[in-house]
Design a protein around this motif. Structure first.
Motif, mmCIF file in Angstrom:
data_model
loop_
_atom_site.group_PDB
_atom_site.id
_atom_site.type_symbol
_atom_site.label_atom_id
_atom_site.label_comp_id
_atom_site.label_asym_id
_atom_site.label_seq_id
_atom_site.Cartn_x
_atom_site.Cartn_y
_atom_site.Cartn_z
ATOM 1 N N GLN A 109 0.847 -1.201 0.018
ATOM 2 C CA GLN A 109 0.049 0.062 -0.105
ATOM 3 C C GLN A 109 0.860 1.354 -0.158
ATOM 4 O O GLN A 109 0.332 2.244 -0.129
ATOM 5 C CB GLN A 109 -1.036 0.070 1.045
ATOM 6 C CG GLN A 109 -0.489 -0.578 2.592
ATOM 7 C CD GLN A 109 -0.087 0.474 3.383
ATOM 8 O OE1 GLN A 109 0.186 1.599 2.921
ATOM 9 N NE2 GLN A 109 0.112 0.244 4.815
ATOM 10 N N PRO A 113 -0.418 4.081 -3.658
ATOM 11 C CA PRO A 113 -1.431 3.899 -2.650
ATOM 12 C C PRO A 113 -2.678 4.297 -3.405
ATOM 13 O O PRO A 113 -3.833 3.535 -2.861
ATOM 14 C CB PRO A 113 -1.047 4.961 -1.504
ATOM 15 C CG PRO A 113 -0.122 5.438 -2.203
ATOM 16 C CD PRO A 113 0.526 5.071 -3.062
ATOM 17 N N VAL A 116 -3.847 1.328 -5.247
ATOM 18 C CA VAL A 116 -4.111 0.154 -4.117
ATOM 19 C C VAL A 116 -5.543 0.559 -4.007
ATOM 20 O O VAL A 116 -6.435 -0.402 -3.752
ATOM 21 C CB VAL A 116 -3.235 -0.020 -3.228
ATOM 22 C CG1 VAL A 116 -3.784 -1.106 -1.992
ATOM 23 C CG2 VAL A 116 -1.911 -0.262 -3.993
ATOM 24 N N GLN A 117 -6.109 1.707 -3.526
ATOM 25 C CA GLN A 117 -7.217 1.989 -3.129
ATOM 26 C C GLN A 117 -8.268 1.472 -4.171
ATOM 27 O O GLN A 117 -9.473 1.301 -3.802
ATOM 28 C CB GLN A 117 -7.377 3.293 -2.847
ATOM 29 C CG GLN A 117 -8.737 4.040 -2.343
ATOM 30 C CD GLN A 117 -9.270 3.482 -1.032
ATOM 31 O OE1 GLN A 117 -8.421 3.820 -0.083
ATOM 32 N NE2 GLN A 117 -10.257 2.805 -0.869
ATOM 33 N N TRP A 120 -8.641 -2.153 -4.141
ATOM 34 C CA TRP A 120 -9.360 -2.642 -2.788
ATOM 35 C C TRP A 120 -10.955 -2.218 -2.971
ATOM 36 O O TRP A 120 -11.641 -2.871 -2.584
ATOM 37 C CB TRP A 120 -8.806 -1.816 -1.724
ATOM 38 C CG TRP A 120 -9.104 -1.917 -0.206
ATOM 39 C CD1 TRP A 120 -9.444 -0.931 0.518
ATOM 40 C CD2 TRP A 120 -9.436 -3.185 0.327
ATOM 41 N NE1 TRP A 120 -9.928 -1.389 1.826
ATOM 42 C CE2 TRP A 120 -10.140 -2.848 1.772
ATOM 43 C CE3 TRP A 120 -9.485 -4.331 -0.160
ATOM 44 C CZ2 TRP A 120 -10.442 -4.011 2.430
ATOM 45 C CZ3 TRP A 120 -9.857 -5.601 0.873
ATOM 46 C CH2 TRP A 120 -10.548 -5.194 2.160
ATOM 47 N N ASP A 325 -0.308 -4.498 9.274
ATOM 48 C CA ASP A 325 -1.456 -4.207 8.050
ATOM 49 C C ASP A 325 -2.681 -3.578 8.959
ATOM 50 O O ASP A 325 -3.774 -4.048 8.335
ATOM 51 C CB ASP A 325 -1.647 -5.528 7.438
ATOM 52 C CG ASP A 325 -2.432 -5.175 6.249
ATOM 53 O OD1 ASP A 325 -2.237 -4.147 5.438
ATOM 54 O OD2 ASP A 325 -3.202 -6.227 5.740
ATOM 55 N N LEU A 329 -5.483 0.329 3.963
ATOM 56 C CA LEU A 329 -5.578 -0.505 2.736
ATOM 57 C C LEU A 329 -4.410 -1.874 3.097
ATOM 58 O O LEU A 329 -3.718 -1.747 3.724
ATOM 59 C CB LEU A 329 -4.571 0.277 1.761
ATOM 60 C CG LEU A 329 -5.340 1.656 1.330
ATOM 61 C CD1 LEU A 329 -4.348 2.497 0.305
ATOM 62 C CD2 LEU A 329 -6.585 1.060 0.370
ATOM 63 N N ASN A 331 -1.676 -4.851 2.167
ATOM 64 C CA ASN A 331 -0.827 -5.035 1.226
ATOM 65 C C ASN A 331 -1.051 -6.522 0.488
ATOM 66 O O ASN A 331 -0.830 -7.515 1.071
ATOM 67 C CB ASN A 331 0.572 -5.181 2.216
ATOM 68 C CG ASN A 331 1.066 -3.816 2.579
ATOM 69 O OD1 ASN A 331 0.825 -2.849 2.017
ATOM 70 N ND2 ASN A 331 1.655 -4.123 4.042
#
Lengths: 460, 460
Positions: A109, A113, A116-117, A120, A325, A329, A331
């Motif tokens: 993340q 980021p 990744v968001q 996610w 974690d 977010l 990993n």
């Protein structure tokens, strides 16, 4: 820039314009082309075989790709009804283009980021679709096999810890072989893989499962995992998930639903009914490339208690604190075998942001209704055996009172007409033709073509 | 067609033209933008977080992606020197676009045989690059982790059959953690994973390996696998492959070379020298997305005796006759966990057909020379400890006679200038800054910027 590997933006635009000219031709093919063409395979392979890469320009390479694409099956064809179709909606190409161009790393993340968001987001949309709670986690994979593997490893670690050679896994005889492969490769002993019979509908026989679990309960290798199929490859049979969950959980076993084919049907009313209990499963495989009609390369595994997934994959990282974690977010690299991998989730993010859920739900309904109508037509025709009502969108049939060869000849004759592509399978020792509807391009015309081809092939 | 999921060719062209406008902006960013920007991460994540997909049009989504791409690290930046760079040459986007659009299935040779031939071409080009024989096989994976896993499973099956909990694996203390994860997940017992010290150059200590192998030879868990690193992540150290091969083979162990970072350097004269013996290894991981400067998502594993690979993965398929794969083309799905997956090989096929080997070899030479020059500069400066001459293209350094915090503060200050992005690592209990050159966009200007940033950050 004089760097051949890094064209200027204008040069690259020119490259892509030629690629788009090519795309227009590809997309314009449509139903007019053949669903499969095996007439010149050997010639083509000989032509393409190259021990060393001889340089060629883009136009030449696009011509080669066009010829290669016209050889064998065309997964973009509305009449592609073989295996479980992966229809390749063009939004996949947009997303993959952007993912490769922007080239973010979404495994941790802290690097990209925001990307990744987005991944996610897409993963949570899947998770919520199945009624999973906030603490659920998962990853996007290349397809169902890797998703099933990821789930089997998680279940093994969650239930057996390091004694993973000492537990049994139970599945129906209609289960996809990727589960057995996953079990063996992750260290489950061959004799610990227990096959349970399926019932007359090719759904797992819960009575038989009950007996098998009870027998195993007192052994040195107790049950640790039960597989429930949400759409078998053979006929799309959906196992009785609620009953399996209740039974398996009483025996302390993890329940994994292999919904690579059928999971996404939860978008439809019929699907929600037949998938009843899936929210209580411990993990779920789904293949967005199937049910969302995308291109090859997007599977997904969801685990209800996400922490179990991370624990299974981070077992080697003794130095990592559990606090690593707790950020908002995940990993993703901590949740599977893959450290570096493409930004797969972008496909689903883009597709759902552009279209919403509705067109996918509608297309699934359409595909199911085509299968139901095919089943009805064939059932009313005394020349066919059509033993199983479709749980999803697949119909398996054979010629009544004829040998396997006659059924396979019929399939071959239909396929040679090129308007549809069917595949075959063996169930209970007999050959069946399968028609699996799972394309946003399939329509009444597809069914009409199929019925006409069957009729005409039988008449000659 | 009124199907929203299937735009007409003209509609789709219009979509892609807007995407290409967007690409031009992305590609024009170049060295002028920041290599990383973490200034507005929280704000961006809050903005992007979505529990349900709210529909948006393409322009809006492209704007979102542009903002997301500008948050965090930019792997396209010539100054990206962190981790092991994966530079994302735009040819990757062309290939991924075409792969997703054409959507062939390349896991078996009978579905899209011509596309399988193209992937097989690309795989053999890799195989020949390392001097592997005709019977070598392999698969393209998402990256190095899955490639390493595929090799570990193959070695385990080839050397231990079903007794796979009873063999030891040996690797240096500089080995990537994906190997340990692969071993544990594939059923190797934690106590069977043996770490061998590395020497002063951070290369595996062959004397120590000899002792360890000899000790283990008489135990219940004999050696079955030795890992040789061709480019460690920390410093790019290349283990003495020839010596490891000779030694390991004397002990009956399989040798796997993890060349995710360094394997492709075999294209250069220096690389061929330092990778001496790699043709005698039993399997090799390489990451075309690293050494060929492509986008995230292209690893590769090669196995010298291809039959061993298929045997490991087809163990569950008792019903398959060995004759199934005597055709000229492999069924790639028989050689790994993945059944369905994207047409990854197209990237390498397209890149090598368009450009040939030479631009890649040249770019690797350039990157190595940048590292060698950085090493020389820093070595001549008494303020730095620069303990290891680069085997490939990575330099690790720290502030001499200062604590870790001072070194990490320097890195942070350099990164905050935004012209380069460095990462850190811990070696022998001490923090080091790493600069890894592995981008076709890196040049003298990159090195000049880095040196100036170091100088100026130390001056303030």
């Amino acid at each position: 820039m004089s760097n051949v590997l890094e064209p200027t933006p204008k040069e690259f635009r020119a490259v892509m314009e030629r690629v788009l000219d090519f795309s227009e031709t590809v997309l314009a093919r449509g139903a007019g082309a053949r669903a499969s063409d095996s007439s010149r395979i050997d010639e083509m392979l000989t032509r393409l075989d190259e021990k060393e890469p001889a340089r060629a320009d883009l136009d030449e390479l696009l011509t080669t790709l066009a010829a290669a694409a016209a050889t064998g099956s065309d997964h973009l064809h509305p009449g592609f009804l073989a295996y479980v179709p992966i229809a390749g909606a063009p939004v996949s190409a947009v997303a993959d283009y952007l993912a490769a161009l922007l080239n973010p790393y979404v495994g941790v993340q802290w690097d990209s980021p925001a990307m990744v968001q987005l991944e996610w987001n897409a993963l949570r949309w899947m998770s919520r679709l199945f009624g999973y709670p906030e603490q659920a986690r998962g990853v996007f994979t290349s397809g169902g096999s890797l998703a099933n593997f990821t789930a089997v490893v998680t279940a093994r670690h969650a239930r057996l810890g390091n004694n993973y050679a000492q537990g049994r896994i139970f599945m129906s005889d209609q289960t996809h072989h990727s589960i057995e492969r996953a079990a063996l490769i992750s260290g489950v002993k061959p004799e610990c893989i227990v096959t349970v019979p399926s019932d007359a509908n090719l759904r797992l026989d819960v009575g038989a499962l009950d007996e098998a679990l009870t027998d195993a309960g007192t052994s040195d290798e107790p049950p640790f995992l039960v597989i429930a199929n949400a759409g078998t490859t053979n006929t799309g049979a959906v196992d009785p998930i609620q009953e399996i969950v209740d039974l398996a959980h009483r025996h302390g076993a993890w329940v994994h639903v292999d919904g690579a084919y059928g999971g996404v049907f939860v978008l439809t009313q019929h699907g929600r009914r037949i998938l009843q209990g899936i929210d209580q499963a411990d993990s779920i495989t789904l293949d967005p490339h199937k049910g969302f009609f995308l291109s090859m390369g997007l599977g997904c595994v969801l685990v209800k208690e996400g922490a179990a997934m991370r624990a299974a994959y981070m077992a080697e990282a003794a130095y990592l604190s559990p606090a690593d974690d707790t950020s908002s977010l995940p990993n993703f690299a901590d949740y599977s075998l893959e450290l570096t991998r493409p930004f797969r989730g972008l496909r689903l993010w883009l597709a759902l942001k552009l279209y919403g859920w509705e067109p996918f739900a509608q297309a699934l309904e359409t595909n199911r209704s085509l299968a139901v109508r095919l089943h009805q037509h064939l059932s009313e025709d005394p020349r066919f055996d059509v033993p199983w009502k479709p749980d999803l969108s697949t119909v398996a049939f054979r010629l009544r009172d004829r040998d396997d060869a006659a059924t396979l000849r019929l399939m071959k004759a239909i396929n040679q007409r090129g308007r549809v592509l069917l595949s075959s399978t063996t169930i209970g020792g007999r050959s069946y033709i399968r028609a699996c509807f799972l394309s946003h391009r399939s329509s009444d015309a597809t069914l009409d073509n199929l019925l006409a081809d069957i009729r005409e092939c039988l008449a000659t």
